[in-house]
Design a protein around this motif. Sequence first.
Motif, mmCIF file in Angstrom:
data_model
loop_
_atom_site.group_PDB
_atom_site.id
_atom_site.type_symbol
_atom_site.label_atom_id
_atom_site.label_comp_id
_atom_site.label_asym_id
_atom_site.label_seq_id
_atom_site.Cartn_x
_atom_site.Cartn_y
_atom_site.Cartn_z
ATOM 1 N N ASP A 135 -21.575 63.247 23.685
ATOM 2 C CA ASP A 135 -22.876 63.544 24.279
ATOM 3 C C ASP A 135 -23.710 62.268 24.351
ATOM 4 O OD1 ASP A 135 -22.693 66.373 24.709
ATOM 5 O OD2 ASP A 135 -22.697 66.599 22.533
ATOM 6 N N GLY A 136 -24.399 62.076 25.459
ATOM 7 C CA GLY A 136 -25.235 60.901 25.607
ATOM 8 C C GLY A 136 -24.440 59.680 26.029
ATOM 9 N N GLU A 137 -25.059 58.524 25.866
ATOM 10 C CA GLU A 137 -24.446 57.262 26.278
ATOM 11 C C GLU A 137 -23.403 56.795 25.260
ATOM 12 O OE1 GLU A 137 -24.894 55.504 29.090
ATOM 13 O OE2 GLU A 137 -26.097 57.215 29.774
ATOM 14 N N PRO A 138 -22.256 56.334 25.742
ATOM 15 C CA PRO A 138 -21.250 55.799 24.816
ATOM 16 C C PRO A 138 -21.599 54.390 24.362
ATOM 17 C CG PRO A 138 -20.462 55.627 27.055
ATOM 18 C CD PRO A 138 -21.776 56.351 27.125
ATOM 19 N N ASP A 139 -21.055 53.994 23.236
ATOM 20 C CA ASP A 139 -21.229 52.626 22.750
ATOM 21 C C ASP A 139 -20.586 51.664 23.741
ATOM 22 O OD1 ASP A 139 -21.744 50.993 19.978
ATOM 23 O OD2 ASP A 139 -20.002 50.215 21.035
ATOM 24 N N SER A 140 -21.244 50.544 23.981
ATOM 25 C CA SER A 140 -20.753 49.598 24.994
ATOM 26 C C SER A 140 -19.414 48.981 24.610
ATOM 27 C CB SER A 140 -21.791 48.490 25.219
ATOM 28 O OG SER A 140 -22.057 47.798 23.999
ATOM 29 N N LYS A 141 -19.141 48.850 23.306
ATOM 30 C CA LYS A 141 -17.892 48.243 22.860
ATOM 31 C C LYS A 141 -16.815 49.274 22.516
ATOM 32 C CE LYS A 141 -20.077 44.059 21.008
ATOM 33 N NZ LYS A 141 -20.295 43.228 19.791
ATOM 34 N N VAL A 142 -17.265 50.472 22.084
ATOM 35 C CA VAL A 142 -16.323 51.527 21.700
ATOM 36 C C VAL A 142 -16.694 52.792 22.471
ATOM 37 C CG1 VAL A 142 -15.225 52.723 19.777
ATOM 38 C CG2 VAL A 142 -16.292 50.499 19.391
ATOM 39 N N PRO A 143 -16.101 53.027 23.636
ATOM 40 C CA PRO A 143 -16.493 54.157 24.490
ATOM 41 C C PRO A 143 -16.302 55.525 23.845
ATOM 42 C CG PRO A 143 -15.166 52.562 25.708
ATOM 43 C CD PRO A 143 -15.098 52.170 24.266
ATOM 44 N N SER A 144 -15.489 55.604 22.814
ATOM 45 C CA SER A 144 -15.245 56.889 22.161
ATOM 46 C C SER A 144 -16.333 57.249 21.152
ATOM 47 C CB SER A 144 -13.893 56.860 21.438
ATOM 48 O OG SER A 144 -13.877 55.844 20.445
ATOM 49 N N VAL A 145 -17.347 56.380 21.010
ATOM 50 C CA VAL A 145 -18.405 56.571 20.011
ATOM 51 C C VAL A 145 -19.765 56.611 20.706
ATOM 52 C CG1 VAL A 145 -19.503 55.600 17.948
ATOM 53 C CG2 VAL A 145 -17.035 55.385 18.261
ATOM 54 N N SER A 146 -20.641 57.505 20.246
ATOM 55 C CA SER A 146 -21.983 57.624 20.812
ATOM 56 C C SER A 146 -22.869 56.446 20.398
ATOM 57 C CB SER A 146 -22.628 58.934 20.345
ATOM 58 O OG SER A 146 -24.003 58.962 20.641
ATOM 59 N N GLN A 147 -23.778 56.087 21.289
ATOM 60 C CA GLN A 147 -24.767 55.052 20.971
ATOM 61 C C GLN A 147 -25.745 55.503 19.889
ATOM 62 O OE1 GLN A 147 -26.939 53.687 24.380
ATOM 63 N NE2 GLN A 147 -25.377 52.206 24.991
ATOM 64 N N LYS A 148 -25.755 56.793 19.600
ATOM 65 C CA LYS A 148 -26.717 57.318 18.628
ATOM 66 C C LYS A 148 -26.358 56.984 17.186
ATOM 67 C CE LYS A 148 -28.899 61.089 21.121
ATOM 68 N NZ LYS A 148 -29.387 62.483 21.019
ATOM 69 N N ILE A 149 -25.163 56.456 16.945
ATOM 70 C CA ILE A 149 -24.780 56.102 15.579
ATOM 71 C C ILE A 149 -24.417 54.626 15.499
ATOM 72 C CG2 ILE A 149 -24.007 58.426 14.984
ATOM 73 C CD1 ILE A 149 -21.133 57.503 15.389
ATOM 74 N N ALA A 150 -24.554 54.076 14.296
ATOM 75 C CA ALA A 150 -24.231 52.665 14.051
ATOM 76 C C ALA A 150 -23.647 52.539 12.655
ATOM 77 C CB ALA A 150 -25.481 51.800 14.186
ATOM 78 N N VAL A 151 -22.899 51.472 12.440
ATOM 79 C CA VAL A 151 -22.302 51.197 11.134
ATOM 80 C C VAL A 151 -23.124 50.144 10.419
ATOM 81 C CG1 VAL A 151 -20.260 50.378 9.909
ATOM 82 C CG2 VAL A 151 -19.996 51.791 11.971
ATOM 83 N N LYS A 152 -23.490 50.424 9.176
ATOM 84 C CA LYS A 152 -24.216 49.462 8.350
ATOM 85 C C LYS A 152 -23.446 49.224 7.061
ATOM 86 C CE LYS A 152 -28.830 50.454 10.181
ATOM 87 N NZ LYS A 152 -30.234 50.795 9.847
ATOM 88 N N GLU A 153 -23.858 48.219 6.324
ATOM 89 C CA GLU A 153 -23.189 47.889 5.062
ATOM 90 C C GLU A 153 -24.229 47.583 4.002
ATOM 91 O OE1 GLU A 153 -19.403 45.231 3.460
ATOM 92 O OE2 GLU A 153 -20.152 44.991 5.510
ATOM 93 N N LYS A 154 -23.985 48.080 2.794
ATOM 94 C CA LYS A 154 -24.926 47.887 1.697
ATOM 95 C C LYS A 154 -24.148 47.811 0.396
ATOM 96 C CE LYS A 154 -29.099 49.998 -0.289
ATOM 97 N NZ LYS A 154 -30.026 51.166 -0.179
ATOM 98 N N GLU A 155 -24.584 46.918 -0.481
ATOM 99 C CA GLU A 155 -23.908 46.768 -1.766
ATOM 100 C C GLU A 155 -23.975 48.076 -2.539
ATOM 101 O OE1 GLU A 155 -23.953 43.841 -5.705
ATOM 102 O OE2 GLU A 155 -25.246 43.406 -3.984
ATOM 103 N N GLY A 156 -22.832 48.476 -3.069
ATOM 104 C CA GLY A 156 -22.760 49.726 -3.806
ATOM 105 C C GLY A 156 -22.378 50.913 -2.946
ATOM 106 N N MET A 157 -22.557 50.781 -1.632
ATOM 107 C CA MET A 157 -22.214 51.861 -0.706
ATOM 108 C C MET A 157 -21.096 51.469 0.251
ATOM 109 S SD MET A 157 -25.929 53.422 0.392
ATOM 110 C CE MET A 157 -25.146 54.573 1.523
#
Length: 568
Positions: free
Chosen positions: A154-176
């Motif tokens: 649903d919505g716009e796909p990620d420009s680099k990964v068409p199988s993924v929605s633009q509404k989500i992103a990957v982040k990184e944090k120590e401990g997580m």
Amino acid sequence: MDFVQIITENTGENWINKVFGKLKTDKERFRIIYNFEKTRQPLIDVLSNVQEIYRRKNAEMSQKARFDAERILKEGKMQKALLLYSQSVLRAPAGQIARGILITLNEENRASVSFRLAEKLLAGKMKLGDLERDKRANFVAIKKLDRNALPLIDGEPDSKVPSVSQKIAVKEKEGMGRYVTANKEIKTGEKLVVEAPYAACLLPKMFGTHCHHCFERLVSPVGCPDCSNVAFCKPDCRNAALSSYHKYECKYLDLLLGSGMSILSHTAFRMITQNNLDRCLEIYKDRSKEKVYSLCTNASIRQPIDFFQRTLMAAFLLRCLQKSGYFRATDRNRILPSEEEYQVGELLLFHLQMLQFNAHEIYETESGPAGPIKGSKVTYIGVAIYPTVALFNHQCYPAVMRYFVGKDIVIRASRPVEPQQIVSENYGPIFTRKCLQERQRSLSSRYWFTCNCDACKFNWPTMDGEMNDFSRQIKCPNKTCTHRFTLPMSKETLNCPKCSEIICLKENIKLLQWCEDQYKVGFKEVEANNSKKSGRNFLRSYRHFSQNFLPPTQDDTSGSRGSTKVFS
């Protein structure tokens, strides 16, 4: 494990802990077992026994299955007869034509064979002219039907990964570590990821019911020309498998399964066999080009004996590759690896660590005679690794749910998520079915972490009776306030103890009752197979619920609860 025990007794646990356990890289771990004198010889002794073990074609057994099918058909047991006819085809040597069975090469011919069988089954019950018209109509329908049609995100796909929605992103944090968050508001029901597996393996008990390649249920199976272990739903799937992984696994499949190895080990093997040698060596030189090689292995906290077991498994899998002709060397009896073989062995060792924490079980849901929900049955059919979906962190009250189309995974939002909030998945133990102690035990033993989600922090009750005694909670109508009111209450109008505003909860209480009523209506629509209507009811009620109330809550499908008690 007998193999592990033999090598362990020869080396001693002290060497495993004090020498092997001090090694820092997979390269060092994999090479030392071939170079240390106390591991090298027993390793060679065991691996020298690796040989072809598979279910060969057998004309006699094929004929017996056909005779059994004809006998059972006369008894009116059509489903069992069809199964035996299929087994006869799969066991038949190349070129053999069993009476009444044609090994065909395209969908139209296979459809014709099926209808000839139908003519026999329906003799006297249907005019053959009508059957012929149905045959032509059904073949057109078969050509038009795409059983593997995937939904779109649903919505716009990620420009680099068409199988993924633009509404989500990957982040990184120590401990997580890495985790998925919302870029924008996510609504209940939105499709966020539609992803094909990097590698997938069918469970052995499903070899006779599902296509070995695409995981679709078998109707008229197509066999491998050499082995009788597996079946495919159509020639395209068979050809795709034979041109890649199955030509190396075919004659060693019974050995692999008989070794007692897990489905994860088979998937680790498949991650190699689905690529040719040049491609694997290319990956070895630069793993950054494949997302799957950046996934977590927890190597820093893995125990020496665990590393040792996985290293020996990698050596066994490498030996199977050597014997199958995967490598360019012509001497398949040579056990000590070449440099190229060492490199592939290191990849296998990585796979065996990574899959433990990142693989997904593939399942299908079947409706039963009691209805689509109460009579449904979830059956696990395989295991796969999805590089994007593997990045979702766990919560016992997840923000997304998953389902499968063949072996492709679809991730949909199961509740609304605000921007910057974590978009969580569930790794198996969900709070509605498992109590806190069971969930923590399961997660810590398999995934090596302690969950600290709200369901765990506040010890939410399960659906099995405990939920009846759990008080509902309503959000303060002031959107900037985080206070929650617990039902039942002494009065409907009061001052919020946190924001000090005078609030009236009468309309909120009515809305809560409406949400529960809509759930019951939606449930009835599901049982009546009105999926579109039920979906609208569920989404509408849950959207309002999430905006005004807090989980957990029990959705009573029996109607026994009665009206919501709001005032004491």
